[in-house]
Design an enzyme around this catalytic site. Structure first.
Site, short mmCIF file in Angstrom:
data_model
loop_
_atom_site.label_atom_id
_atom_site.label_comp_id
_atom_site.label_asym_id
_atom_site.label_seq_id
_atom_site.Cartn_x
_atom_site.Cartn_y
_atom_site.Cartn_z
N ASP A 75 40.03 39.95 46.17
CA ASP A 75 40.27 41.09 45.30
C ASP A 75 38.91 41.57 44.80
O ASP A 75 38.51 41.28 43.68
CB ASP A 75 41.17 40.66 44.13
CG ASP A 75 41.76 41.84 43.38
OD1 ASP A 75 41.60 42.98 43.84
OD2 ASP A 75 42.38 41.62 42.33
N ARG A 83 34.97 39.61 42.28
CA ARG A 83 35.08 38.17 42.50
C ARG A 83 33.77 37.63 43.09
O ARG A 83 33.36 36.52 42.77
CB ARG A 83 36.24 37.84 43.45
CG ARG A 83 37.56 38.50 43.10
CD ARG A 83 38.01 38.28 41.68
NE ARG A 83 39.27 38.96 41.38
CZ ARG A 83 39.60 39.43 40.19
NH1 ARG A 83 38.79 39.31 39.16
NH2 ARG A 83 40.77 40.03 40.00
N ARG A 145 39.57 51.58 37.32
CA ARG A 145 39.83 51.12 38.69
C ARG A 145 40.28 52.29 39.57
O ARG A 145 40.32 52.16 40.79
CB ARG A 145 40.88 50.02 38.68
CG ARG A 145 40.49 48.80 37.86
CD ARG A 145 41.66 47.86 37.65
NE ARG A 145 42.08 47.26 38.90
CZ ARG A 145 43.25 46.63 39.07
NH1 ARG A 145 44.13 46.59 38.06
NH2 ARG A 145 43.55 46.09 40.22
N LYS A 175 46.01 50.13 47.46
CA LYS A 175 46.99 49.71 46.46
C LYS A 175 47.06 50.74 45.32
O LYS A 175 46.18 51.59 45.22
CB LYS A 175 46.63 48.32 45.92
CG LYS A 175 45.25 48.26 45.24
CD LYS A 175 44.87 46.83 44.92
CE LYS A 175 43.52 46.77 44.21
NZ LYS A 175 43.07 45.40 43.96
N HIS A 176 48.09 50.73 44.49
CA HIS A 176 49.28 49.90 44.42
C HIS A 176 50.47 50.81 44.71
O HIS A 176 50.87 51.57 43.84
CB HIS A 176 49.43 49.27 43.05
CG HIS A 176 48.22 48.51 42.58
ND1 HIS A 176 47.11 49.12 42.02
CD2 HIS A 176 47.95 47.18 42.57
CE1 HIS A 176 46.22 48.21 41.68
NE2 HIS A 176 46.70 47.01 42.01
N HIS A 188 51.20 42.73 35.05
CA HIS A 188 50.94 41.30 34.90
C HIS A 188 51.82 40.70 33.80
O HIS A 188 52.11 39.51 33.81
CB HIS A 188 49.48 41.05 34.55
CG HIS A 188 48.53 41.36 35.66
ND1 HIS A 188 47.99 42.60 35.86
CD2 HIS A 188 48.02 40.57 36.65
CE1 HIS A 188 47.18 42.58 36.90
NE2 HIS A 188 47.19 41.36 37.41
N ASP A 260 51.80 42.72 45.71
CA ASP A 260 50.92 42.30 44.64
C ASP A 260 51.29 40.86 44.27
O ASP A 260 52.27 40.31 44.79
CB ASP A 260 51.08 43.25 43.43
CG ASP A 260 49.83 43.33 42.58
OD1 ASP A 260 48.95 42.46 42.71
OD2 ASP A 260 49.73 44.26 41.76
#
Length: 568
Positions: A75, A83, A145, A175-176, A188, A260
Site C-alpha cells: 500500500d 510503507r 489521498r 481504488k476504491h 476502517h 479492501d
C-alpha cells in the site's frame, strides 16, 4: 517453476490463491513459506515489514525461493500513505499535491519513479492509485489521498499514474471502487453511505475508474461502502450488482478485482471476515486483502476453510472460485513478463510519448508529450509584492528550465521529463505549493519554534510516519525546536512554548477540526507574524504573515515548505 506441496487438492489451492495475507516481522515466517508451497499466490506488505530497501529486497527474494511467481503487494501511495518510507516520510508527494500542479506528465513521471523503486525491491503490485473524487470536504479518510474534487482532473491523473506505475513493471490497483470520495465515515471504523443518485455516480464517481480501465489498470480495489443507487442491500465489496454487473459487464473490466482489507470494521463488524470473504468472491472479487490488522496463519486458515466449505455446501460456485484464482495467476504472469522485460532493458529515461510505456501497458501507453506548467501560477515563491499575494511555488514552468523555488522557471520543463529523475518527488512537491504572504513578510533567519497542531491520524495514514516542517527547518535553521499540541488549550500552550521566538504553526485539515481553528485564532491574535503551514486539504482561508498550502504531508512537502520559510 513453483512446485506445490503434495496432498494439496485443487479446491484448497484455489482457496489459498485468492488470499492476499499479511504477516509480522521483516523476514518471512515459516507458516507463510509453507502456505506459498501449498498454493498461496500473494503476500501483502505493510510498514511493519520494511526496515530498508536492502532488507525489503532480501525479503521478497526469500518469498520467491518458495514461489517464483508470487505477487508481492504493498500500500504505497506516496504522500501521506507510505510503507517504503514509513519511518521517515515519503520522497514523493501524494495525489493531492500532484492534482494541485495538474501536469499529467509530471504525475506519470512520479509514478514511474515510485514504481522503479518498488520493482527494485521486488514488489510487483501496488494498491494504488486512489481514484476517489474528494467531493466531500469532511471526508476523514480520503482527503489528500485524492487528486482533488474535480472529476476531470482526477480522471486524467489517475490514468497518468496507472501508466507510470505499470511502465515500471508494477501492477496498479486503482481504488476504491465505485468511489469513496463522498463519505463522511471512515470504512476502517464503520460502513459509510453514499446517498447520491445514479446520474451523479455516473458523471462523478465512475469517471476516473473508466479512465483507469482505459489506461490498462491491471487491478481494481473495491470499497466497503453502501451505495443504495447501485445496490441498496450490500456494500460494494459484497455486491454482485456492483462488482459483476457494473465493473465487469457495464464498464468492461477484465483485470483483477481486489477487496479492501476485510478486517476493516465496515465488513468485519457487520458480516465477519469469513462470511464477508465468501460473499466477496461470490459477488465477483478475485482476491481477498487481509493482514493490516489480522496477520497470522490462523487468519489464512480460517479464510481458506470458509471458502472451501462454501464451495462444498453449494453456496459458492466452484467455477467462480476457479475463475478468481485464474485471474490471480494471470496477473502473476504479467508481472513475471514485466520483470523479464526490465532485465532486458533495465533503464529508461521515462515513458515514451505516444507509445506503450516500455511495452508493459499493452495498447494503453502514454500520450503525454510533456508538461508545460499545468495549473501553476505565474508568480514565484517570493511573489511580486503586495498584500496577500497568492502564487504557485514553481511559477510558470520554463522550457527545459531547471529553476528553483525563487524563480519563474519551473523545475520540470516542457520537455516532458527531467534529467534529475530521482529528485522528481521534490520537484513535484515544490511545484505543488500555494503561497500567500503579507507585504511585510521576510524569510526567517532565526531558528523558530514549530507548533504542530496534531489531529488523530486515520488508520490508512498511521501515526508512525513523521510529518511537518520542523526537521527540514532544523536543517536550514539549526536550533529549531518543536512541540505537538492538541485540544482546547493548544493555542495558549503553543504560545507559551514559543516564548517569543519566531513561530511556525503547522496544521492538517484545519477545516475539519474546530479546535485547530481556535488554536490558530489564539496564535494569530497574539502573534500576527506567525507562519501557517497547511499540510492537509486547504479548505480554510489562508491567514498569517505567510501561509503555505503543501497539499500533503510527505517529507518532501515539508522540505519544500521549509525552503520557502527560510528563503533557501
Amino acid at each position: 517453476m513453483t512446485t506445490f506441496a503434495s496432498g494439496t487438492d485443487t479446491l484448497t489451492r484455489d482457496a489459498l490463491t485468492v488470499l492476499q495475507p499479511g504477516f509480522t516481522g521483516t523476514t518471512a515466517p515459516d507458516w507463510l513459506l509453507r502456505r506459498l508451497g501449498e498454493g498461496l499466490a500473494s503476500v501483502g506488505l505493510f510498514g511493519r515489514n520494511i526496515a530498508s530497501p536492502g532488507q525489503l529486497a532480501a525479503l521478497t527474494a526469500q518469498l520467491r525461493v518458495e514461489r517464483d511467481d508470487v505477487l508481492v503487494a504493498i500500500d504505497e501511495e506516496g504522500g501521506d500513505v507510505t510503507r517504503l518510507e514509513v519511518r521517515t516520510g515519503s520522497s514523493f508527494p501524494g495525489n493531492h499535491a500532484l492534482g494541485a500542479v495538474d501536469d499529467v506528465a509530471l504525475t506519470e513521471e512520479v509514478a514511474l519513479e515510485l514504481g522503479r523503486r518498488l520493482a527494485a525491491c521486488g514488489v510487483n503490485l501496488n494498491w494504488a492509485p486512489s481514484a476517489d473524487v474528494n467531493s466531500n470536504p469532511a471526508n476523514p479518510v480520503i482527503g489528500v489521498r485524492s487528486f482533488g474534487a474535480d472529476t476531470g482532473l482526477v480522471a486524467r491523473h489517475t490514468a497518468a499514474y496507472v501508466r507510470g506505475l505499470q511502465a515500471a513493471g508494477v501492477a496498479a490497483c486503482t481504488k476504491h471502487f465505485p468511489g469513496h470520495g463522498d463519505t463522511a465515515v471512515d470504512s476502517h471504523h464503520a460502513l459509510p453511505l453514499i446517498d447520491a443518485d445514479l446520474s451523479v455516480l455516473q458523471s462523478r464517481e465512475l469517471v476516473p475508474f473508466r479512465a483507469a480501465i482505459a489506461a490498462g489498470s491491471r487491478a481494481v480495489m473495491s470499497a466497503h461502502i453502501l451505495v443504495p443507487a447501485l445496490d441498496p442491500d450490500r456494500p460494494a465489496t459484497l455486491s454482485r450488482r456492483i462488482l459483476t454487473g457494473l465493473l465487469r459487464e457495464e464498464l468492461g473490466y477484465e483485470g483483477l478485482i481486489v477487496t479492501d482489507g476485510m478486517e476493516m470494521q465496515a465488513i468485519a463488524a457487520t458480516y465477519g471476515i469469513e462470511r464477508g470473504s465468501v460473499l466477496a468472491i461470490a459477488a465477483g472479487a478475485d482476491a481477498i486483502c487481509v493482514g493490516g490488522g489480522l496477520a497470522d496463519d490462523d487468519t489464512v486458515r480460517r479464510l481458506r476453510d470458509a471458502l472451501v466449505s462454501a464451495v462444498r455446501s453449494g453456496e459458492l460456485p466452484e467455477e467462480r472460485l476457479a475463475d478468481a484464482a485464474n485471474r490471480v495467476r494471470e496477473l502473476a504472469e504479467w508481472t513475471a513478463a514485466a520483470a523479464a522485460a526490465r532485465k532486458v532493458s533495465p533503464a529508461v529515461s521515462g515513458p515514451a510519448a505516444g507509445s506503450p510505456a516500455n511495452g508493459l501497458n499493452g495498447s494503453n501507453g502514454s500520450n503525454s508529450s510533456g508538461g508545460t506548467g499545468g495549473a501553476s501560477g505565474t508568480g514565484g515563491v517570493n511573489g511580486t509584492g503586495g498584500t496577500d499575494v497568492t502564487s504557485r511555488a514553481n511559477g510558470t514552468a520554463g522550457t527545459g528550465g531547471t529553476g528553483s523555488p525563487d524563480g519563474v522557471g519551473g523545475s520540470y520543463g516542457a520537455g516532458g521529463g527531467t534529467a534529475r529523475t530521482a529528485d522528481v518527488g521534490l520537484v513535484a512537491a515544490r511545484r505543488a505549493l500555494t503561497v500567500t504572504r503579507s507585504a511585510s513578510y521576510t524569510p526567517l533567519t532565526e531558528a523558530p519554534y514549530v507548533a504542530a497542531l496534531t489531529p488523530v491520524a486515520n488508520i490508512a495514514v498511521g501515526d508512525e510516519t513523521p510529518w511537518g516542517v520542523a526537521a527540514e527547518l532544523a536543517r536550514l535553521l539549526p536550533g529549531t525546536e518543536t512541540g505537538s499540541f492538541t485540544g482546547e488549550d493548544a493555542g495558549s500552550s503553543a504560545l507559551a512554548a514559543a516564548a517569543g521566538r519566531p513561530l511556525v504553526a503547522v496544521v492538517r485539515d484545519e477545516h475539519r477540526h474546530p479546535w485547530m481553528t481556535t488554536a490558530l485564532d489564539t496564535l494569530l491574535a497574539s502573534r500576527p507574524d506567525t507562519v501557517v503551514v497547511e499540510m492537509g486539504v486547504p479548505q480554510s482561508a489562508p491567514r498569517g504573515a505567510l501561509h503555505i498550502a503543501t497539499h500533503g504531508a510527505a517529507r518532501v512537502c515539508g522540505r519544500a515548505a521549509a525552503e520557502v520559510i527560510a528563503g533557501a
